[in-house]
Design an enzyme around this catalytic site. Structure first.
Site, mmCIF file in Angstrom:
data_model
loop_
_atom_site.group_PDB
_atom_site.id
_atom_site.type_symbol
_atom_site.label_atom_id
_atom_site.label_comp_id
_atom_site.label_asym_id
_atom_site.label_seq_id
_atom_site.Cartn_x
_atom_site.Cartn_y
_atom_site.Cartn_z
ATOM 1 C CB THR A 226 48.126 38.085 31.744
ATOM 2 O OG1 THR A 226 47.144 37.821 32.752
ATOM 3 C CG2 THR A 226 48.645 39.494 31.944
ATOM 4 C CB THR B 11 51.440 32.819 36.298
ATOM 5 O OG1 THR B 11 51.585 31.566 36.966
ATOM 6 C CG2 THR B 11 51.966 32.690 34.877
HETATM 7 N N1 ASP Z 1 50.346 37.969 37.017
HETATM 8 C C1 ASP Z 1 49.085 38.454 36.507
HETATM 9 C C2 ASP Z 1 48.917 39.879 36.887
HETATM 10 O O1 ASP Z 1 49.191 40.222 38.013
HETATM 11 C C3 ASP Z 1 47.878 37.720 36.987
HETATM 12 C C4 ASP Z 1 47.978 36.241 37.066
HETATM 13 O O2 ASP Z 1 48.965 35.655 36.702
HETATM 14 O O3 ASP Z 1 47.013 35.637 37.498
HETATM 15 O O4 ASP Z 1 48.429 40.640 36.085
#
Ligand code: ASP
Length: 373
Positions: free
Chosen positions: A238, A271
């Site tokens: 990410t 996510t």
């Molecule tokens: N989980 C990711 C983070 O908090 C962001 C996302 O999945 O949108 O960095």
């Protein structure tokens, strides 16, 4: 394999000699009711991941179902959005932190060796997932961050890359201009704003105003795989939360939060709001619940119930955490796969899809099951 000091090897031998670490026999299982004895299903190749994993799953599915390695497969899947400038949540084209720097978090985990590698706050390297794999395979560590992670990637031949695309820079600039009415930045006059500037966020067309307002993009890609030989692997990568505080690391590179797999129980990933995945240890919790006999869907929904209660408690000092009905105001998607290759994708709120591939139907999208429809 990581090199173990002699003391650890001796300790492990004593542990095994004492019978504690031996395979669970029927007698041992009788002493531990609720602990599963099954091996992961063989000949049932399966993949599960976030919705943006579908393109990569389609690329690798034929070779994976023919006996491909699960770690190779999940890395190949997540590399697709890492190199896709149109995906605003991963790698190239990801939205930057509040100071305009694109910083990446990624991790991978390998079931057969129960080993993992991760990078946090990595800049200027496109394929953070491959660097995470190098941390796992070429160091005795689990996580490298910042400059150290960058130097390590460069030492292993990863090219320096500019990850802030023109599109992401424009969105970030617009976000800064609208952050405060008491600073010196002014948004362009209405007549000069490009009307109809649309962005594709997970298949939904949203305007620039929505992106910097209430539809602040979240994304990330997770993928877990169960191979024909019954081996698990997982990967998550990410650019993290858009406009985050510089230095912030989310759940994606944290083993147990953004991903987890265990040869004895299953695989899982997350996510969405990373802080909630960290605070609930959501991927580890799902795998542990499956170890105790829960189905992937039951495990995912139970973790979301915990996340809901945790958000309600947090609302005492952070009122925006829940809405008027006590439901979390943020999004969290969870993905789980059990020993039998059964899969489920669940979400806090209604709407949304996840990607799955199995022998019956091949790679496709399925609807997430929502805790709060
Ligand atoms: N989980 C990711 C983070 O908090 C962001 C996302 O999945 O949108 O960095």
């Amino acid at each position: 394999m990581k090199n173990l000091p002699v003391d650890s090897i001796l300790a492990r031998r004593r542990f095994l000699a004492a019978g504690v670490g031996a395979a669970l026999t029927p007698a041992a299982l009788a002493r531990h009711p609720g602990v599963r004895s099954q091996e992961p299903a063989k000949e049932r190749p399966t993949m599960i991941g976030s919705a943006n994993a579908l393109a990569g799953m389609k690329n690798v599915w034929e070779s994976f179902r023919a006996g491909g390695d699960p770690l190779d497969a999940v890395i190949e899947v997540v590399k697709v959005p890492e190199a896709n400038a149109d995906d605003l949540s991963v790698g190239l084209g990801g939205l930057p932190d509040e100071s305009g720097h694109v910083t990446l978090d990624a991790a991978c985990m390998h079931g057969p060796t129960h080993n993992s590698g991760a990078v946090g706050c990595l800049q200027n390297i496109m394929h953070a997932s491959e660097v995470a794999r190098l941390v796992m395979e070429r160091t005795d560590h689990c996580l490298l961050v910042g400059q150290g992670a960058y130097r390590f990637a460069r030492d292993h031949g990863h090219p320096h890359a500019e990850l802030l695309t023109d599109r992401a820079r424009r969105i970030w600039t617009a976000w800064r201009e609208r952050m405060s009415e008491s600073d010196d930045r002014l948004a362009p006059a209405k007549k000069d704003q490009k009307s109809g500037m649309l962005f594709d966020i997970h298949g939904e067309q949203v305007t620039l105003e929505e992106i910097i307002g209430d539809k602040r993009p979240t994304g990330t890609i997770h993928c877990s795989a169960l191979s024909t030989t019954g081996e698990y692997s997982s990967a998550t990568t990410t650019s993290g939360l858009a406009y985050k505080v510089p230095g912030r690391v989310g759940d994606s590179p944290i083993v147990g939060a953004g991903l987890y797999c265990d040869q004895e129980a299953g695989a899982a990933g997350a996510t969405g709001r990373g802080e909630s995945a960290i605070l609930s240890n959501s991927s580890f919790a799902m795998v542990e619940l499956m170890r105790q006999g829960a189905s992937p869907e039951e495990a995912g929904l139970e973790v979301l119930r915990r996340v809901t209660r945790q958000a309600q408690r947090a609302a005492a000092w952070q009122p925006g955490m829940v809405d008027g009905q006590g439901r979390p105001s943020f999004g969290l998607h969870l993905y789980a796969m059990g020993l039998d290759g059964a899969t489920a994708g669940v979400s806090l709120k209604g709407g949304g899809r996840y990607a799955v591939a199995d022998l019956e139907k091949g790679p496709r999208h399925e609807e997430l099951v929502a805790l709060h429809p």
